[in-house]
Design a protein around this motif. Structure first.
Motif, PDB file in Angstrom:
ATOM      1  N   ASP A 107      -7.241 -10.143  -2.058  1.00 50.79           N
ATOM      2  CA  ASP A 107      -7.160 -10.865  -0.786  1.00 50.79           C
ATOM      3  C   ASP A 107      -5.768 -10.759  -0.181  1.00 50.79           C
ATOM      4  N   GLN A 108      -4.775 -10.713  -1.038  1.00 50.14           N
ATOM      5  CA  GLN A 108      -3.402 -10.611  -0.552  1.00 50.14           C
ATOM      6  C   GLN A 108      -3.187  -9.291   0.192  1.00 50.14           C
ATOM      7  N   GLN A 109      -3.713  -8.203  -0.364  1.00 50.93           N
ATOM      8  CA  GLN A 109      -3.586  -6.896   0.305  1.00 50.93           C
ATOM      9  C   GLN A 109      -4.321  -6.908   1.641  1.00 50.93           C
ATOM     10  N   ARG A 110      -5.473  -7.533   1.666  1.00 48.87           N
ATOM     11  CA  ARG A 110      -6.248  -7.617   2.923  1.00 48.87           C
ATOM     12  C   ARG A 110      -5.489  -8.421   3.972  1.00 48.87           C
ATOM     13  N   SER A 111      -4.978  -9.560   3.555  1.00 50.82           N
ATOM     14  CA  SER A 111      -4.259 -10.394   4.517  1.00 50.82           C
ATOM     15  C   SER A 111      -2.989  -9.711   5.004  1.00 50.82           C
ATOM     16  N   LYS A 139     -24.900  -4.795  12.065  1.00 47.54           N
ATOM     17  CA  LYS A 139     -23.896  -5.133  11.047  1.00 47.54           C
ATOM     18  C   LYS A 139     -24.238  -4.457   9.719  1.00 47.54           C
ATOM     19  N   LEU A 140     -25.488  -4.460   9.355  1.00 43.67           N
ATOM     20  CA  LEU A 140     -25.881  -3.878   8.071  1.00 43.67           C
ATOM     21  C   LEU A 140     -25.713  -2.357   8.038  1.00 43.67           C
ATOM     22  N   PHE A 141     -26.059  -1.684   9.120  1.00 50.20           N
ATOM     23  CA  PHE A 141     -26.114  -0.228   9.090  1.00 50.20           C
ATOM     24  C   PHE A 141     -24.925   0.471   9.725  1.00 50.20           C
ATOM     25  N   PHE A 142     -24.232  -0.138  10.647  1.00 51.10           N
ATOM     26  CA  PHE A 142     -23.190   0.580  11.369  1.00 51.10           C
ATOM     27  C   PHE A 142     -21.780   0.064  11.135  1.00 51.10           C
ATOM     28  N   PHE A 143     -21.616  -1.182  10.751  1.00 54.88           N
ATOM     29  CA  PHE A 143     -20.285  -1.743  10.585  1.00 54.88           C
ATOM     30  C   PHE A 143     -20.061  -2.084   9.119  1.00 54.88           C
ATOM     31  N   HIS A 144     -19.419  -1.190   8.422  1.00 55.11           N
ATOM     32  CA  HIS A 144     -19.141  -1.421   7.019  1.00 55.11           C
ATOM     33  C   HIS A 144     -17.941  -2.347   6.877  1.00 55.11           C
ATOM     34  N   ASP A 145     -17.851  -2.994   5.745  1.00 57.25           N
ATOM     35  CA  ASP A 145     -16.754  -3.918   5.504  1.00 57.25           C
ATOM     36  C   ASP A 145     -15.504  -3.127   5.138  1.00 57.25           C
ATOM     37  N   PHE A 146     -14.678  -2.873   6.142  1.00 55.70           N
ATOM     38  CA  PHE A 146     -13.492  -2.038   5.974  1.00 55.70           C
ATOM     39  C   PHE A 146     -12.513  -2.633   4.977  1.00 55.70           C
ATOM     40  N   LEU A 147     -12.258  -3.913   5.091  1.00 58.00           N
ATOM     41  CA  LEU A 147     -11.265  -4.531   4.222  1.00 58.00           C
ATOM     42  C   LEU A 147     -11.720  -4.579   2.770  1.00 58.00           C
ATOM     43  N   LYS A 148     -12.988  -4.853   2.541  1.00 58.19           N
ATOM     44  CA  LYS A 148     -13.490  -4.913   1.158  1.00 58.19           C
ATOM     45  C   LYS A 148     -13.463  -3.550   0.484  1.00 58.19           C
ATOM     46  N   THR A 149     -13.708  -2.489   1.232  1.00 58.34           N
ATOM     47  CA  THR A 149     -13.776  -1.163   0.633  1.00 58.34           C
ATOM     48  C   THR A 149     -12.402  -0.541   0.442  1.00 58.34           C
ATOM     49  N   ASN A 150     -11.419  -0.916   1.254  1.00 57.04           N
ATOM     50  CA  ASN A 150     -10.111  -0.259   1.176  1.00 57.04           C
ATOM     51  C   ASN A 150      -9.043  -1.057   0.445  1.00 57.04           C
ATOM     52  N   PHE A 151      -9.254  -2.332   0.201  1.00 53.95           N
ATOM     53  CA  PHE A 151      -8.254  -3.146  -0.475  1.00 53.95           C
ATOM     54  C   PHE A 151      -8.916  -3.935  -1.597  1.00 53.95           C
ATOM     55  N   LYS A 152      -8.169  -4.120  -2.663  1.00 50.49           N
ATOM     56  CA  LYS A 152      -8.748  -4.764  -3.840  1.00 50.49           C
ATOM     57  C   LYS A 152      -8.570  -6.277  -3.849  1.00 50.49           C
ATOM     58  N   TYR A 171      -2.553  -6.491   5.331  1.00 54.73           N
ATOM     59  CA  TYR A 171      -2.979  -5.453   6.264  1.00 54.73           C
ATOM     60  C   TYR A 171      -3.329  -6.053   7.626  1.00 54.73           C
ATOM     61  N   VAL A 172      -4.041  -7.160   7.631  1.00 51.19           N
ATOM     62  CA  VAL A 172      -4.439  -7.796   8.890  1.00 51.19           C
ATOM     63  C   VAL A 172      -3.211  -8.286   9.649  1.00 51.19           C
ATOM     64  N   ILE A 173      -2.280  -8.914   8.935  1.00 53.91           N
ATOM     65  CA  ILE A 173      -1.054  -9.394   9.584  1.00 53.91           C
ATOM     66  C   ILE A 173      -0.274  -8.227  10.157  1.00 53.91           C
ATOM     67  N   GLU A 174      -0.195  -7.143   9.398  1.00 52.22           N
ATOM     68  CA  GLU A 174       0.526  -5.964   9.868  1.00 52.22           C
ATOM     69  C   GLU A 174      -0.114  -5.395  11.128  1.00 52.22           C
ATOM     70  N   GLN A 175      -1.441  -5.326  11.146  1.00 55.12           N
ATOM     71  CA  GLN A 175      -2.130  -4.782  12.316  1.00 55.12           C
ATOM     72  C   GLN A 175      -2.017  -5.700  13.529  1.00 55.12           C
ATOM     73  N   LEU A 176      -1.984  -7.003  13.298  1.00 56.52           N
ATOM     74  CA  LEU A 176      -1.883  -7.937  14.412  1.00 56.52           C
ATOM     75  C   LEU A 176      -0.486  -7.986  15.012  1.00 56.52           C
ATOM     76  N   THR A 177       0.529  -7.732  14.196  1.00 56.41           N
ATOM     77  CA  THR A 177       1.907  -7.842  14.678  1.00 56.41           C
ATOM     78  C   THR A 177       2.507  -6.522  15.106  1.00 56.41           C
ATOM     79  N   LYS A 178       1.732  -5.454  15.097  1.00 56.61           N
ATOM     80  CA  LYS A 178       2.256  -4.156  15.561  1.00 56.61           C
ATOM     81  C   LYS A 178       2.580  -4.184  17.018  1.00 56.61           C
TER      82      LYS A 178
END
Length: 69
Positions: free
Chosen positions: A56-60, A41-54, A62-69
């Motif tokens: 919580d609303q944008q993160r949520s 987790k520390l070295f290979f899996f970066h926090d995608f949502l924290k780095t790409n969205f500012k 994005y997640v809803i959009e990806q789940l409902t595709k």
């Protein structure tokens, strides 16, 4: 009900206490789980949502959009 829970607990407690090879195997399993969940987790899996969205609303969104595709 509590008597049954105590019996189950002592069944496993005595089983683990009397193990010889099994204790080492459990240590190996716990070390492997630690490596998988902490080191990877520390070295290979970066926090995608924290780095790409500012926010919580944008993160949520994005997640809803990806789940409902």
């Amino acid at each position: 009900m509590t008597k049954l829970i105590k019996k189950v607990f002592y069944f496993y407690y005595d089983g683990f206490r009397n193990m010889t090879v099994g204790k080492r195997l459990w240590v190996i399993v716990l070390i492997k789980l630690f490596i998988i969940f902490v080191i990877f987790k520390l070295f290979f899996f970066h926090d995608f949502l924290k780095t790409n969205f500012k926010t919580d609303q944008q993160r949520s969104d994005y997640v809803i959009e990806q789940l409902t595709k």
